[in-house]
Structures are given as structure tokens and as C-alpha cells.
Design a protein around this motif. Structure first.
Motif, short mmCIF file in Angstrom:
data_model
loop_
_atom_site.label_atom_id
_atom_site.label_comp_id
_atom_site.label_asym_id
_atom_site.label_seq_id
_atom_site.Cartn_x
_atom_site.Cartn_y
_atom_site.Cartn_z
N SER A 82 0.82 -1.20 0.00
CA SER A 82 0.00 0.00 0.00
C SER A 82 0.86 1.26 0.00
O SER A 82 0.61 2.19 -0.78
CB SER A 82 -0.92 0.00 1.24
OG SER A 82 -1.74 1.13 1.25
N LEU A 83 1.89 1.29 0.83
CA LEU A 83 2.76 2.47 0.89
C LEU A 83 3.58 2.62 -0.38
O LEU A 83 3.79 3.74 -0.88
CB LEU A 83 3.68 2.39 2.11
CG LEU A 83 3.14 3.04 3.39
CD1 LEU A 83 1.79 2.45 3.80
CD2 LEU A 83 4.14 2.92 4.53
N ASN A 84 4.04 1.51 -0.94
CA ASN A 84 4.79 1.59 -2.19
C ASN A 84 3.88 2.01 -3.35
O ASN A 84 4.33 2.71 -4.28
CB ASN A 84 5.45 0.24 -2.48
CG ASN A 84 6.57 -0.07 -1.50
OD1 ASN A 84 7.16 0.84 -0.91
ND2 ASN A 84 6.86 -1.34 -1.31
N ALA A 85 2.61 1.62 -3.28
CA ALA A 85 1.65 2.06 -4.30
C ALA A 85 1.42 3.57 -4.19
O ALA A 85 1.25 4.26 -5.21
CB ALA A 85 0.33 1.32 -4.14
N PHE A 86 1.44 4.10 -2.97
CA PHE A 86 1.32 5.54 -2.78
C PHE A 86 2.49 6.27 -3.43
O PHE A 86 2.30 7.26 -4.14
CB PHE A 86 1.26 5.86 -1.28
CG PHE A 86 1.60 7.31 -0.97
CD1 PHE A 86 0.73 8.32 -1.30
CD2 PHE A 86 2.81 7.63 -0.37
CE1 PHE A 86 1.04 9.66 -1.03
CE2 PHE A 86 3.14 8.94 -0.09
CZ PHE A 86 2.25 9.97 -0.42
N VAL A 87 3.70 5.77 -3.19
CA VAL A 87 4.90 6.38 -3.78
C VAL A 87 4.79 6.35 -5.30
O VAL A 87 5.04 7.36 -5.98
CB VAL A 87 6.17 5.66 -3.31
CG1 VAL A 87 7.39 6.16 -4.08
CG2 VAL A 87 6.38 5.86 -1.82
#
Length: 333
Positions: free
Chosen positions: A287-292
Motif C-alpha cells: 500500500s505504501l509503495n503504491a502511494f509512492v
């Protein structure tokens, strides 16, 4: 992408570790009101630390900020970062009440911010596939949904003093039930068990129903009452039944179990498992990598403010239903 994390408690510290490991961004700094905690995380990851979000934003050149403070302390850093035009990732929930949520959303809209809200089930491959199956019409029209999210008593010890069961835990499944149903939610009814969480003005356990405009019904069960030695630290499930088929998602261990000198356990391999190299993985990392990735490319986030607000409204309706001991229409809010 130069990023900072505001709030490095249990979840925020994981945010910092995930961003530090992502080659597409640079973890510049962390910020926490607890100076010892901020310093410890910063020293372990080789970045700077602050105890004030205003000092952080004044001192650093940033592209993005992740806000992982308790929800009661989320408004000010989120709006301050938005006013600087930074990319924003907000942990859920967005506030302690729906009024606070709406106040934050309005402030972010005034700042023309379009933040991501971190509902990690959307980054779980099982739920992503379920959403695609529903979208493709493989199970027909949704008839019922059942979601379970049972935690151990550690929830009462660690979370209840500053948040509540519906806002922090069940909101994941509420939001997912809204995401897969085309029809809007209309009415909620909830019953709560209030024992040890009474001193916090919260609930030990909740069973609730949610009715949609097309007649579909969702049933939810959540609690913080399992013993700490529960083999699987979180016992979740999501069952979706359509008029042409069904999808069933069970558990967080993904089939692995361990019997050893420390007893029997089923480690969580779904949400934020830590591997042998001390790297954080699972749905939180995805999820956090998708945000980046979305922030760098300018593409839509997995979950935005509108979807988050719909889930927050259902949470508010369930809390009101418990208080008034009757079903509550979302139109009453």
C-alpha cells in the motif's frame, strides 16, 4: 521522492522502515512528540528527527509526507503539509468523529490536496482479485457479505486508550464492503459488548449489519477479547456471496503454522510481516509503495478521501445505533 513520516508509533515506525527500503524515495526525516522515540527511529534509519511537524516542514525540502499520528492529532500536520502542496498519505481513520473527519476533508479540499488514505486491504492480492472477480460479474449481483476481524486483548491494552474498535479495526472491512457493492449503504444497526473498554468510552466487541440500497446486506463481527496467546494474532475473514457464486477469504497466516519451543502459532503473513532481513512486507508495504508510485506518476491512489468518508459515515452510523439502540439511516447523520 523526498518523504517524511509524522508519527512513528507502532504503525508509523513501519511506514518509516518501508519508505527507507523503497528505492524510489528517500526517507528524509521522522517526527514524533516523543523525542526518545523519534530519535531512536531516526538513528536506526539514518535520517533526521523532529518533535514538531511545523519545525519539520519549515526545515526540510520535501515532496511528500506520511501522517501516521493518532487520529486526534492528525488534522494540523495534514493541513500544514497540504498547504505546502506536498503529496499526502493519511492513516485511517481521519478523525474521532464524523464532524472532525468532515472538517479535515474540507480543509484539504481548500488546499487542493488529493491525499491517499491507507486502507491496506486494497493492497492485499486476495482482496484485489476479489474486486476484479466482482467487477467481471463472475459471482453475479452481491447478496450478502460477512466480515470478521477479531483481535486479541492487546487491542484493549495498546489501542483502546486513544482510539476505538470500529474506527481503528472494523473500518477496514466496512470500507471494503462499500468498495465492492455498487449500491450505496442506507442503514446500519449495531450491538456492542462494553466491559473492559467502558473506562475508555469504547467497545470490547461489536456485531453489526449494513443494508444497501439494492437490498444486499453485510454482517460484521469484531472484537478485542481473544487471549494474547491466540495462535493467530488477528483472526479476519471476508465472505462475499452473489446470486451466481461466492468468494471466501480467510485468515492472515496464509496457511503457515509453527510448533516450536515458543508454543504453537500462526504468524501474520498478510498485513505487515517482517522477513529474515528485517524488511517489512505484506499489504502495508504494498500500500505504501503504491502511494509512492502513484505520487510520482500522478495516477489515482488506491483509496482517496471520498471512499474514506463513506466508510467513516458507516462507522458513525454504527456508533449512533449502539447509543440509540435502534437502526440508523445514513441520511440521519
Amino acid at each position: 521522492m523526498r518523504i517524511a513520516v509524522v508519527g512513528v508509533g507502532l504503525i508509523g515506525a513501519l511506514h518509516a522502515r518501508i519508505f527507507d527500503a523503497n528505492s524510489q524515495c528517500e526517507l528524509v526525516a521522522v517526527c514524533d512528540a516523543d523525542i526518545a522515540r523519534a530519535r531512536s527511529i531516526a538513528n536506526s534509519l539514518g535520517c533526521r528527527f523532529y518533535v514538531s511537524h511545523s519545525a519539520l516542514l519549515e526545515s526540510e525540502e520535501l515532496d511528500a509526507v506520511s501522517i501516521a499520528t493518532p487520529e486526534a492529532a492528525r488534522h494540523e500536520p495534514a493541513v500544514a503539509a497540504a498547504m505546502q502542496g506536498l503529496e499526502l498519505l493519511l492513516e485511517k481513520p481521519l478523525g474521532r468523529t464524523l464532524a472532525q473527519v468532515d472538517k479535515l476533508i474540507e480543509a484539504l479540499k481548500c488546499a487542493k490536496a488529493e491525499p491517499a488514505v491507507n486502507f491496506i486491504l486494497h493492497a492485499d492480492p486476495r482482496f484485489a482479485q476479489m474486486k476484479q472477480i466482482v467487477s467481471d460479474g463472475q459471482i453475479g449481483r452481491i447478496v450478502t457479505c460477512f466480515a470478521r476481524r477479531r483481535g486479541t486483548r492487546l487491542g484493549i491494552e495498546k489501542y483502546a486508550p486513544w482510539t476505538d474498535l470500529l474506527s481503528s479495526t472494523l473500518i477496514h472491512d466496512i470500507e471494503m464492503s462499500l468498495a465492492v457493492n455498487e449500491a450505496p449503504a442506507e442503514r446500519a444497526y449495531a450491538e456492542a459488548v462494553v466491559r473492559e473498554c467502558a473506562k475508555f468510552g469504547s467497545h470490547d466487541a461489536v456485531v453489526a449489519t449494513l443494508r444497501f440500497a439494492d437490498g444486499a446486506v453485510a454482517v460484521f463481527e469484531t472484537s478485542w477479547v481473544l487471549p494474547a496467546n491466540q495462535p493467530e494474532p488477528l483472526d479476519p475473514a471476508f465472505h462475499l456471496v452473489g446470486d451466481s457464486g461466492a468468494v471466501t477469504i480467510e485468515g492472515s497466516s496464509q496457511g503457515i503454522s509453527v510448533l516450536g519451543t515458543k508454543g504453537f502459532n500462526k504468524p501474520d503473513m498478510t498485513h505487515w510481516p517482517v522477513d529474515a532481513d528485517n524488511q517489512v512486507g505484506g499489504a502495508l508495504a504494498r500500500s505504501l509503495n503504491a502511494f509512492v508510485d502513484a505520487a510520482r506518476k500522478g495516477t489515482p491512489h488506491l483509496v482517496g478521501l471520498a471512499a474514506a468518508r463513506r466508510a467513516e459515515a458507516v462507522v458513525a452510523a454504527m456508533k449512533l445505533s449502539i447509543e440509540r439502540e435502534r437502526p440508523v439511516r445514513l441520511s440521519e447523520l
